[in-house]
Enzyme design. Structure first.
Site, PDB file in Angstrom:
ATOM      1  N   ARG A 159      -4.179  11.234 -12.476  1.00 51.96           N
ATOM      2  CA  ARG A 159      -3.757  10.006 -11.729  1.00 51.96           C
ATOM      3  C   ARG A 159      -2.240   9.420 -12.361  1.00 51.96           C
ATOM      4  O   ARG A 159      -1.727   9.069 -11.447  1.00 51.96           O
ATOM      5  CB  ARG A 159      -4.616   8.995 -11.646  1.00 51.96           C
ATOM      6  CG  ARG A 159      -5.931   9.451 -10.577  1.00 51.96           C
ATOM      7  CD  ARG A 159      -6.925   8.301 -10.720  1.00 51.96           C
ATOM      8  NE  ARG A 159      -6.265   6.837 -10.179  1.00 51.96           N
ATOM      9  CZ  ARG A 159      -6.995   5.963 -10.198  1.00 51.96           C
ATOM     10  NH1 ARG A 159      -8.209   5.833 -10.789  1.00 51.96           N
ATOM     11  NH2 ARG A 159      -6.318   4.639  -9.851  1.00 51.96           N
ATOM     12  N   TYR A 173       5.501  -0.294  -0.147  1.00 49.91           N
ATOM     13  CA  TYR A 173       6.001  -1.787  -0.005  1.00 49.91           C
ATOM     14  C   TYR A 173       5.894  -2.160  -1.410  1.00 49.91           C
ATOM     15  O   TYR A 173       5.065  -1.999  -2.267  1.00 49.91           O
ATOM     16  CB  TYR A 173       5.130  -2.884   0.871  1.00 49.91           C
ATOM     17  CG  TYR A 173       3.594  -2.761   0.812  1.00 49.91           C
ATOM     18  CD1 TYR A 173       2.848  -1.693   1.571  1.00 49.91           C
ATOM     19  CD2 TYR A 173       3.028  -3.425  -0.091  1.00 49.91           C
ATOM     20  CE1 TYR A 173       1.742  -1.565   1.319  1.00 49.91           C
ATOM     21  CE2 TYR A 173       1.634  -3.574   0.018  1.00 49.91           C
ATOM     22  CZ  TYR A 173       0.814  -2.359   0.485  1.00 49.91           C
ATOM     23  OH  TYR A 173      -0.468  -2.326   0.503  1.00 49.91           O
ATOM     24  N   PRO A 174       6.884  -3.158  -2.035  1.00 48.29           N
ATOM     25  CA  PRO A 174       6.743  -3.998  -3.058  1.00 48.29           C
ATOM     26  C   PRO A 174       5.963  -5.248  -3.134  1.00 48.29           C
ATOM     27  O   PRO A 174       5.876  -5.784  -1.989  1.00 48.29           O
ATOM     28  CB  PRO A 174       8.324  -4.157  -3.424  1.00 48.29           C
ATOM     29  CG  PRO A 174       8.894  -4.255  -2.069  1.00 48.29           C
ATOM     30  CD  PRO A 174       8.367  -3.578  -1.013  1.00 48.29           C
ATOM     31  N   MET A 175       5.314  -5.560  -4.134  1.00 46.04           N
ATOM     32  CA  MET A 175       4.544  -6.831  -3.917  1.00 46.04           C
ATOM     33  C   MET A 175       4.658  -7.574  -5.491  1.00 46.04           C
ATOM     34  O   MET A 175       4.768  -6.877  -6.434  1.00 46.04           O
ATOM     35  CB  MET A 175       3.133  -6.572  -3.720  1.00 46.04           C
ATOM     36  CG  MET A 175       2.400  -5.825  -4.319  1.00 46.04           C
ATOM     37  SD  MET A 175       0.731  -5.555  -3.922  1.00 46.04           S
ATOM     38  CE  MET A 175      -0.055  -7.312  -4.163  1.00 46.04           C
ATOM     39  N   HIS A 200     -11.285  -6.311  -5.752  1.00 46.00           N
ATOM     40  CA  HIS A 200     -10.294  -5.651  -5.125  1.00 46.00           C
ATOM     41  C   HIS A 200     -10.359  -3.932  -4.868  1.00 46.00           C
ATOM     42  O   HIS A 200     -10.292  -3.506  -4.081  1.00 46.00           O
ATOM     43  CB  HIS A 200      -8.746  -5.894  -5.836  1.00 46.00           C
ATOM     44  CG  HIS A 200      -7.849  -4.910  -5.563  1.00 46.00           C
ATOM     45  ND1 HIS A 200      -6.858  -5.065  -4.449  1.00 46.00           N
ATOM     46  CD2 HIS A 200      -7.367  -3.904  -6.259  1.00 46.00           C
ATOM     47  CE1 HIS A 200      -6.172  -4.074  -4.463  1.00 46.00           C
ATOM     48  NE2 HIS A 200      -6.127  -3.410  -5.283  1.00 46.00           N
ATOM     49  N   GLN A 213      -3.932   5.827  -2.554  1.00 49.89           N
ATOM     50  CA  GLN A 213      -3.003   4.957  -3.239  1.00 49.89           C
ATOM     51  C   GLN A 213      -2.372   5.421  -4.541  1.00 49.89           C
ATOM     52  O   GLN A 213      -3.165   5.919  -5.213  1.00 49.89           O
ATOM     53  CB  GLN A 213      -3.562   3.427  -3.274  1.00 49.89           C
ATOM     54  CG  GLN A 213      -3.570   2.699  -4.569  1.00 49.89           C
ATOM     55  CD  GLN A 213      -5.029   3.150  -5.569  1.00 49.89           C
ATOM     56  OE1 GLN A 213      -5.290   4.274  -5.418  1.00 49.89           O
ATOM     57  NE2 GLN A 213      -5.172   2.225  -6.312  1.00 49.89           N
ATOM     58  N   SER A 251      -5.790 -11.078  -3.213  1.00 53.18           N
ATOM     59  CA  SER A 251      -4.640 -10.739  -2.408  1.00 53.18           C
ATOM     60  C   SER A 251      -4.360 -12.419  -1.493  1.00 53.18           C
ATOM     61  O   SER A 251      -3.342 -12.592  -1.292  1.00 53.18           O
ATOM     62  CB  SER A 251      -4.785  -9.751  -1.399  1.00 53.18           C
ATOM     63  OG  SER A 251      -4.876  -8.502  -1.928  1.00 53.18           O
TER      64      SER A 251
END
Ligand code: 76R
Length: 283
Positions: A159, A173-175, A200, A213, A251
């Protein structure tokens, strides 16, 4: 409202252990279509062939992948995974030297490293060490941390050093994990962040087999804290997963998102088709 000292009231160090792997660069670009279309067909073919010949072996190794992006934010996106930042810069330079790049206008890019957050093992280890009376950051503490990190890095090798996943669609996308001054994840005690991250992960795991992901960390490298890449053969799963996660405490309260990019994976061999206005197959 809790004061800063109250929310910080924990004996344990605040920073969770993380493992870092591949260096990652996302490059988004628009094609200069008017100039491209002006070229004679033979020249277009030669330019596309030169680029494909560079990309094909990297694609086969899972180190660089090409996506045709939907919408105006970019026509193309390349995702590169390398062993180091030097490797990333070399890839960027090699690409810039190809003739196709004279017909590409960079629209944005993102620099990050593959990151696995280890909230669970961090908390277990920190508690164990604290119970034994070991001082944070003492030599003994550091040795135990290093030992845990080495063990986990070995177990999670695949991984940490991923190949670009093969699915047809990507969502990038950035976060950040904070919103404004009142909602700051980093002021929560580590126990509380661990609890939220566990919840999460449980939501995420329900999408196993449907969405893959790859989380990359970009603190110190780029404008947001993380880059999120989701890969799936069904783009609707991106919407379902991200929507469901919006209700996750971590989130709902703490996530702030940048621009979203969505695209279709294309084989290096199909680049000439793509630049002639037809969507190629995936590799
Ligand atoms: O790596 C792991 O599988 C362990 C659990 C896990 C961590 C530590 C995990 C699982 N994530 C972790 C960290 Mn995630 N993730 C996102 C987003 O849309 C949103 O609300 C947020 C964007 C998605 C869609 C997603 C999906 N994750 C992180 C971090 C770092 C935060 C930190 O350390 O403080 C971010 C920013 C982040 C964001 N996550 C999963 C998923 C999915 C699908 C999983 C389950 C993976 C699996 O078990 O296969």
């Amino acid at each position: 409202m809790a004061t800063r000292t109250e929310v910080r009231a924990t004996e344990l160090p605040a920073v969770p252990l993380t493992l870092e792997g591949a260096s990652c660069l996302h490059q988004m670009a628009r094609v200069r279509w008017p100039e491209w279309k002006k070229l004679p067909a033979a020249e277009r073919a030669a330019i596309a062939k030169e680029f494909s010949a560079w990309l094909a072996p990297l694609e086969a190794e899972g180190k660089t992948a090409l996506f045709a992006m939907i919408g105006h934010k970019a026509d193309l996106m390349l995702i590169h995974y390398r062993e180091s930042f030097e490797g990333l810069k070399s890839a960027e330079l090699a690409m810039a030297n190809l003739r196709l790049c004279d017909f590409l206008e960079p629209s944005t890019s993102y620099v990050s490293v593959v990151e696995l957050g280890l909230y669970d093992s961090t908390l277990k280890l920190y508690r164990e060490l604290t119970e034994k009376g070991i001082e944070p950051n003492s030599a003994e503490w550091k040795a135990a941390v290093d030992e845990t990190l080495a063990r986990q890095a070995e177990a999670m090798k695949a991984r940490l050093w991923p190949k670009v996943p093969p699915q047809r669609y990507v969502s990038f996308y950035p976060m950040n994990r904070l919103r404004g001054e009142d909602k700051n994840f980093y002021t929560l005690p580590i126990e509380e962040r661990q609890r939220q991250m566990e919840a999460h992960g449980l939501v995420g795991r329900r999408y196993a087999g449907k969405v893959q992901q790859i989380i990359t960390g970009s603190i110190g490298f780029d404008d947001w804290e993380w880059g999120v890449d989701l890969f799936s053969d069904d783009p609707l799963q991106f919407k379902k997963l991200i929507y469901e996660m919006r209700f996750d405490e971590v989130s709902a309260i703490y996530a702030l998102f940048g621009q979203f990019f969505v695209g279709v994976r294309c084989a290096a061999a199909g680049l000439d088709e793509l630049l002639a206005g037809k969507l190629p197959a995936k590799p």
